[in-house]
Design a protein around this motif. Structure first.
Motif, short mmCIF file in Angstrom:
data_model
loop_
_atom_site.label_atom_id
_atom_site.label_comp_id
_atom_site.label_asym_id
_atom_site.label_seq_id
_atom_site.Cartn_x
_atom_site.Cartn_y
_atom_site.Cartn_z
N VAL A 3 -8.14 11.33 11.19
CA VAL A 3 -8.19 10.77 9.84
C VAL A 3 -7.18 9.64 9.76
O VAL A 3 -5.99 9.85 9.99
CB VAL A 3 -7.88 11.84 8.77
CG1 VAL A 3 -7.87 11.21 7.39
CG2 VAL A 3 -8.90 12.96 8.83
N ASN A 5 -6.07 6.25 7.30
CA ASN A 5 -6.25 5.60 6.01
C ASN A 5 -4.90 5.11 5.52
O ASN A 5 -3.88 5.34 6.17
CB ASN A 5 -6.85 6.60 4.99
CG ASN A 5 -7.44 5.87 3.79
OD1 ASN A 5 -8.13 4.88 3.96
ND2 ASN A 5 -7.17 6.37 2.61
N LEU A 10 -6.67 10.08 1.55
CA LEU A 10 -7.65 10.38 2.59
C LEU A 10 -8.77 9.35 2.51
O LEU A 10 -9.02 8.77 1.44
CB LEU A 10 -8.21 11.79 2.39
CG LEU A 10 -7.19 12.92 2.60
CD1 LEU A 10 -7.75 14.25 2.11
CD2 LEU A 10 -6.78 13.01 4.05
N PHE A 14 -13.97 11.08 4.25
CA PHE A 14 -13.52 12.46 4.43
C PHE A 14 -14.60 13.42 3.93
O PHE A 14 -15.20 13.19 2.88
CB PHE A 14 -12.23 12.68 3.66
CG PHE A 14 -11.55 13.99 3.96
CD1 PHE A 14 -10.91 14.20 5.17
CD2 PHE A 14 -11.57 15.02 3.03
CE1 PHE A 14 -10.29 15.41 5.45
CE2 PHE A 14 -10.96 16.23 3.30
CZ PHE A 14 -10.32 16.43 4.52
N TRP A 86 -5.70 18.98 5.98
CA TRP A 86 -5.67 17.54 5.74
C TRP A 86 -5.50 17.23 4.26
O TRP A 86 -4.81 16.28 3.88
CB TRP A 86 -6.95 16.90 6.26
CG TRP A 86 -6.94 16.65 7.72
CD1 TRP A 86 -7.64 17.32 8.70
CD2 TRP A 86 -6.18 15.64 8.42
NE1 TRP A 86 -7.36 16.81 9.93
CE2 TRP A 86 -6.46 15.78 9.80
CE3 TRP A 86 -5.29 14.67 8.01
CZ2 TRP A 86 -5.89 14.96 10.75
CZ3 TRP A 86 -4.71 13.84 8.97
CH2 TRP A 86 -5.01 13.99 10.32
N GLY A 90 -2.79 14.40 1.86
CA GLY A 90 -3.23 13.17 1.21
C GLY A 90 -4.12 13.47 0.02
O GLY A 90 -4.62 14.59 -0.14
#
Length: 199
Positions: A3, A5, A10, A14, A86, A90
């Motif tokens: 990931v 960004n 995110l 995503f 994750w 974020g």
């Protein structure tokens, strides 16, 4: 999973998505994951439980509920723990494509077809179909399922593409607008009964 960004957010790609649901003058937020199936279809899963979907007053509350709330359907999805990890690092973006207004179709369909908003009606139909599947709402299938009047309506509206022409509007005028509007109102009432609003 990789990931990348801007810090704090995110990416739009995503897998877990913030979803805004508007009905009338109220909006609420939840999260959705579309899980690929062996047949190629995407199975929608929400942070729902026992056929009920909590809607939070703010986007960040929806994310927090998905991460820390009571048991919900997303927790049973393979790989959810990694996705949740994750999400703690974020913020999920709220994309325009994930904003749905379920109150538009029953009101709009009562108007002359020249004033219909086909894109928004079809978009609302996408979410309604996903909720029908995710919340196991068998009661909606006669109104929204394959071969139903609203299924036919949405197919007709999709044919308009980027913008309806006179031929499209003429075709829409031959539809039973009263039936379409009342059917959509029934669908929204059924969905409303499955929502749990917080705040």
């Amino acid at each position: 999973m990789t990931v990348t960004n801007q810090p704090g957010w995110l990416p739009a790609t995503f897998p877990v998505q913030l979803v805004e649901v508007t009905m009338g003058d109220r909006s609420g937020y939840t999260v959705r994951l579309r899980v690929p199936e062996a047949d190629g279809w995407l199975d929608p899963v929400f942070a729902s439980s026992a056929g009920r979907l909590p809607l939070m007053p703010r986007p960040e509350h929806a994310t927090a509920f998905a991460l820390t709330g009571p048991a919900h359907d997303l927790r049973a999805v393979p790989g959810w723990a990694e996705l949740a990890a994750w999400m703690t690092r974020g913020h999920l973006p709220l994309l325009d494509e994930n904003r749905y207004d379920l109150g538009i179709p029953p009101v709009n369909l009562e108007m002359d077809p020249e004033h219909w908003l086909p894109d928004l009606i079809v978009k609302a139909g996408v979410l309604a179909n996903e909720l029908m599947v995710a919340l196991d709402m068998e009661e909606i299938f006669p109104y929204l399922g394959a071969g139903s009047p609203l299924d036919h309506l949405h197919d007709v509206l999709r044919r308009a593409g980027d913008g309806p022409r006179r031929s499209h509007v003429a075709e829409w005028r031959r539809l039973d607008r009263g039936l379409m509007a009342s059917s959509w109102q029934t669908v929204t009432d059924m969905i409303e009964a499955r929502l749990i609003r917080h705040g």
